[in-house]
Design a protein around this motif. Sequence first.
Motif, short mmCIF file in Angstrom:
data_model
loop_
_atom_site.label_atom_id
_atom_site.label_comp_id
_atom_site.label_asym_id
_atom_site.label_seq_id
_atom_site.Cartn_x
_atom_site.Cartn_y
_atom_site.Cartn_z
N THR A 92 0.36 -1.53 -0.13
CA THR A 92 0.60 0.30 0.11
C THR A 92 0.74 1.06 -0.26
N TYR A 93 1.89 1.51 0.43
CA TYR A 93 2.96 2.34 0.74
C TYR A 93 3.24 2.76 -0.90
N LEU A 94 4.15 1.69 -1.76
CA LEU A 94 4.71 2.24 -2.45
C LEU A 94 3.04 2.04 -3.71
N THR A 95 2.60 2.09 -3.71
CA THR A 95 1.23 2.20 -4.24
C THR A 95 1.10 3.75 -4.26
N LEU A 96 0.69 4.40 -3.08
CA LEU A 96 0.38 5.69 -3.13
C LEU A 96 1.39 6.41 -2.68
N SER A 97 2.33 5.91 -2.91
CA SER A 97 3.56 6.55 -2.70
C SER A 97 4.14 6.67 -4.66
N CYS A 98 4.37 5.71 -5.72
CA CYS A 98 4.63 5.80 -6.64
C CYS A 98 3.78 5.45 -7.18
N CYS A 99 2.48 5.84 -7.33
CA CYS A 99 0.99 6.33 -8.72
C CYS A 99 0.60 6.93 -8.19
N SER A 100 -0.05 7.56 -9.16
CA SER A 100 -0.47 9.18 -8.96
C SER A 100 -1.95 9.18 -9.01
N ALA A 101 -2.32 7.56 -9.98
CA ALA A 101 -3.52 7.42 -10.21
C ALA A 101 -4.70 7.42 -9.17
N PRO A 102 -3.47 5.88 -8.58
CA PRO A 102 -4.76 5.30 -7.11
C PRO A 102 -4.43 6.52 -6.04
N ARG A 103 -3.81 7.75 -5.87
CA ARG A 103 -3.64 8.22 -4.93
C ARG A 103 -4.76 9.37 -4.93
N ARG A 104 -5.35 9.65 -5.91
CA ARG A 104 -6.46 10.69 -6.30
C ARG A 104 -7.63 9.90 -7.22
N ARG A 105 -8.13 8.49 -7.39
CA ARG A 105 -9.33 8.54 -7.44
C ARG A 105 -9.47 7.98 -5.83
N PHE A 106 -10.80 8.95 -5.86
CA PHE A 106 -12.18 8.75 -5.00
C PHE A 106 -12.87 7.02 -5.35
N PRO A 107 -13.35 6.60 -4.23
CA PRO A 107 -12.70 6.35 -2.93
C PRO A 107 -11.73 5.38 -2.89
N TRP A 108 -10.65 4.92 -3.84
CA TRP A 108 -9.27 3.82 -3.72
C TRP A 108 -8.84 4.76 -2.96
N ASN A 109 -8.66 5.91 -3.11
CA ASN A 109 -7.13 6.65 -2.11
C ASN A 109 -7.68 6.69 -0.66
N LEU A 110 -8.46 6.77 -0.52
CA LEU A 110 -9.34 6.22 0.58
C LEU A 110 -9.12 5.24 1.80
N ILE A 111 -9.25 4.55 0.63
CA ILE A 111 -9.16 2.90 1.04
C ILE A 111 -8.20 2.46 1.52
N LEU A 112 -7.36 2.50 -0.03
CA LEU A 112 -5.63 2.18 0.12
C LEU A 112 -4.92 2.90 1.81
N LEU A 113 -5.72 4.03 2.05
CA LEU A 113 -4.64 4.79 3.77
C LEU A 113 -5.50 4.45 4.07
N CYS A 114 -6.75 3.65 4.40
CA CYS A 114 -6.92 3.24 5.64
C CYS A 114 -6.25 1.82 5.63
#
Length: 257
Positions: A92-114
């Motif tokens: 999850t850390y690599l996904t949120l840090s290296c991939c801009s699309a998942p961390r900007r797309r709601f609600p997947w960004n909040l799900i990954l952050l949780c």
Amino acid sequence: MTKGKLSIASKVSNGSSVEALVSPTPPSYEEATAGTSAPCYNDVETLTEFNWDDRNIRRIFIRKVYAILMIQLLVTLSIVAIFTFCAVFFVTYLTLSCCSAPRRRFPWNLILLCIFTLSLSYMTGMLSSFYNTKSVVMCLGITAAVCLLVTVFSFQTKFDVTSYQGVLFVFCMVMFLSGLVLTVVLPFQYVPWLDAIYAVLGAILFTMFLAFDTQLLMGNKRYTMSPEEYVFASLNIYLDIIYIFSFFLQIFGTKRD
């Protein structure tokens, strides 16, 4: 008279030819299987079907066995990694840090952050369980005080921390190399003062990172963060605080007896 004999002979010859064209009646199942035993297949016949003296056949057999074995082990390792919080944390850390699309797309960004928060909270809780309760509470208080002071400093000061990326990078490399040395030295002989120095340097480094990430939110410094990166900003500040707490726990914490 001769014609009559010829006609009878022709009838006889025609009848025999018709009978020759008709196929004989197939035997019944009982007649076909009478006097024979049912076929029996066993493992011995299957294993001895090939010539095991042939090296090519044996090589193919060995390759098949180990190929299947590797697939089985990879599947098992993948399932174990899925249910391991450490693996979940890194993914999850690599996904949120290296991939801009998942961390900007709601609600997947909040799900990954949780998911990331739960995994890191579990690992921090496991780390805290090795220390005394009073020391854990004390380190939590120290961490809260340091984070509050750094946040106030970052918002009030005119000093631009974001312009010192090179210093932070060099500091990170020093910590990385020091960590490699400690992983080699400490298993053979534990050196308390060396471990304490490493923890102090780590606390200082991530305190500086907390100031750096806080000023990235302000928008009036040399480097700023896009308003769309609210998940990434929360992720960075959260990691800074957790690392500061873990290093303070390493410095001031008292391990359970």
